[in-house]
Write a protein that holds these residues in place. Structure first.
Motif, PDB file in Angstrom:
ATOM      1  N   GLY A 147       0.814  -1.207   0.000  1.00 11.16           N
ATOM      2  CA  GLY A 147       0.000   0.000   0.000  1.00 11.16           C
ATOM      3  C   GLY A 147       0.846   1.253   0.000  1.00 11.16           C
ATOM      4  N   THR A 148       1.938   1.249   0.749  1.00  8.65           N
ATOM      5  CA  THR A 148       2.840   2.397   0.783  1.00  8.65           C
ATOM      6  C   THR A 148       3.524   2.590  -0.563  1.00  8.65           C
ATOM      7  OG1 THR A 148       3.236   2.042   3.150  1.00  8.65           O
ATOM      8  CG2 THR A 148       4.815   3.419   1.966  1.00  8.65           C
ATOM      9  N   SER A 150       2.374   1.875  -3.411  1.00  6.06           N
ATOM     10  CA  SER A 150       1.418   2.298  -4.450  1.00  6.06           C
ATOM     11  C   SER A 150       0.646   3.542  -4.047  1.00  6.06           C
ATOM     12  CB  SER A 150       0.446   1.157  -4.757  1.00  6.06           C
ATOM     13  OG  SER A 150      -0.248   0.766  -3.578  1.00  6.06           O
ATOM     14  N   GLY A 152      -0.888   4.347  -1.172  1.00  8.10           N
ATOM     15  CA  GLY A 152      -2.078   4.125  -0.364  1.00  8.10           C
ATOM     16  C   GLY A 152      -3.131   3.257  -1.018  1.00  8.10           C
ATOM     17  N   LYS A 153      -2.918   2.886  -2.250  1.00 12.17           N
ATOM     18  CA  LYS A 153      -3.871   2.028  -2.960  1.00 12.17           C
ATOM     19  C   LYS A 153      -3.443   0.565  -2.845  1.00 12.17           C
ATOM     20  CE  LYS A 153      -4.694   5.693  -6.347  1.00 12.17           C
ATOM     21  NZ  LYS A 153      -4.624   6.065  -7.786  1.00 12.17           N
ATOM     22  N   THR A 154      -4.361  -0.311  -3.169  1.00 17.63           N
ATOM     23  CA  THR A 154      -4.025  -1.731  -3.220  1.00 17.63           C
ATOM     24  C   THR A 154      -3.539  -2.060  -4.621  1.00 17.63           C
ATOM     25  OG1 THR A 154      -5.717  -2.268  -1.574  1.00 17.63           O
ATOM     26  CG2 THR A 154      -4.880  -4.078  -2.927  1.00 17.63           C
ATOM     27  N   PRO A 155      -2.252  -2.382  -4.791  1.00 21.05           N
ATOM     28  CA  PRO A 155      -1.736  -2.603  -6.138  1.00 21.05           C
ATOM     29  C   PRO A 155      -2.232  -3.913  -6.739  1.00 21.05           C
ATOM     30  CG  PRO A 155      -0.062  -3.126  -4.526  1.00 21.05           C
ATOM     31  CD  PRO A 155      -1.227  -2.579  -3.759  1.00 21.05           C
ATOM     32  N   LYS A 156      -2.284  -3.926  -8.063  1.00 26.38           N
ATOM     33  CA  LYS A 156      -2.709  -5.135  -8.771  1.00 26.38           C
ATOM     34  C   LYS A 156      -1.551  -6.126  -8.831  1.00 26.38           C
ATOM     35  CE  LYS A 156      -2.696  -5.419 -13.276  1.00 26.38           C
ATOM     36  NZ  LYS A 156      -2.959  -5.182 -14.707  1.00 26.38           N
TER      37      LYS A 156
END
Length: 362
Positions: A147-148, A150, A152-156
């Motif tokens: 998450g850090t 990317s 804060g997003k959930t990476p694919k």
């Protein structure tokens, strides 16, 4: 004002209770045994009331360890009122100071263990950590780290079938030759920053940015071989013990990592981690030996470092491979000097496989 009564006297040198009679007036508190022999004469200005529990009053004198305990309800009430009206009387400050000293000593001992004891023992403790516990640590920290990376997003996770097959063809010979003490898993995540890192528990993460940045599959193999060095040496686990100390030990004892502050601490520690020169040198040496063992050019890792770093500060930032794996001239020179040995004929991957691996995130 004069208050008389009976109580129990402790001389401060032994635990033996002595039944006594006492008399308190405006000048002093006199204490005598039941035979009339005076045991103490304390000036009122030096008296203090110490904690003694409900239904009891305990009186002491500044500078002495002796005390007088009184339990008769009427006398307790009268003494409490009298001593409350005496400005010089306070709480048992010596006891507070003593307890505070013990607390400070305990905190200092724990701090010393965290700062000096656990880090010094990390090398000895790491081989004793069960693989199952290390796997849980790595899995608990992975979501926070990704998450850090990317923002804060959930990476694919990149799982294009042809790319997954090509990745296995590249990495399987290295894993087989490495002899890791725990199972190795490899994942590619759709993150632009060129990066690769090994989590505790044998999970190696490669980013799309890294695969796109290197020019040849041998360079990617060199980076992966380096990360395998960290897995084999259990550097992630050792670094956690050195940095997070007792929190990790407590988590290992209670077996709780997920959904707890320990998991957050693990993730934060790994994110902030930067390997020492000695650790990096050992991982480089492992990569050189491993690449040589499978008949590939060990200098490919040096070429990969050049490829990743040629854009300068733009890529040498927060959580880039260069920031978490410090590069020095000595290191790159050693990697370049390792080349030129016998290498297997032909590329490590066919052109079609390399193209599929480059497209693994599409």
């Amino acid at each position: 004002m004069r208050i008389e009564g009976h109580g129990t006297f402790y001389d401060g040198r032994s635990s033996r209770p002595v039944p006594v009679a006492f008399a308190l007036d405006l000048a002093r508190l006199g204490i005598a045994d039941m035979a009339g022999a005076e045991l103490a004469a304390w000036p009122v200005a030096s008296l203090r009331r110490a904690d003694a529990g409900a239904g009891r009053i305990r009186i002491a004198c500044d500078g002495e360890d002796a005390r007088l305990d009184v339990t008769d309800p009427g006398t307790v009430q009268a003494l409490t009122a009298a001593l409350r009206a005496t400005p010089a009387v306070g709480s048992d400050w010596r006891g507070i100071v003593r307890v505070g000293g013990w607390m400070l000593a305990a905190v200092a001992s724990i701090a010393a263990l965290v700062v000096f004891g656990i880090p010094l023992l990390a090398d000895r403790l790491t081989p004793l950590i069960p693989v199952s516990a290390e796997l849980k640590l790595g899995e608990a920290a992975k979501p926070q780290i990704l998450g850090t990376l990317s923002g804060g997003k959930t990476p694919k996770l990149c799982r294009a079938q042809d790319g997954v097959v090509a990745l296995a063809r590249l990495t399987d010979p290295l894993v087989a030759a490495a002899g890791a003490p725990l199972p190795v898993t490899i994942e590619v995540v759709d993150i632009r920053m060129p990066n690769a890192f090994a989590l505790p528990g044998g999970s190696v993460i490669l980013t799309r940015g890294l695969i796109e940045k290197v020019a040849r599959p041998e360079e990617l193999a060199g980076v992966f071989a380096h990360e395998l060095g960290h897995v084999v040496h259990r550097d992630g686990m050792r670094g956690l013990l050195k940095s997070a100390g007792l929190s990790i030990v407590f988590g290992l004892v209670i077996g709780d990592f997920t959904g707890s502050s320990v998991a957050v601490l693990v993730g934060r520690t790994l994110i902030d981690a930067s390997y020492s020169r000695e650790t990096e040198s050992m991982a480089d040496a492992f990569a050189i030996e491993l690449m040589t063992r499978i008949g590939r050019d060990p200098a490919a890792l040096g070429s990969a470092l050049d490829a990743i770093g040629k854009d300068g500060p733009e890529l040498d930032g927060f959580l880039s491979w260069l920031s978490t794996h410090p590069v020095t001239a000595e290191r790159t020179n050693r990697l370049r000097a390792a080349g030129g040995g016998t290498a297997a004929a032909g590329p490590i991957l066919a052109a079609a496989d390399w193209a599929a691996l480059k497209a693994i995130c599409r």
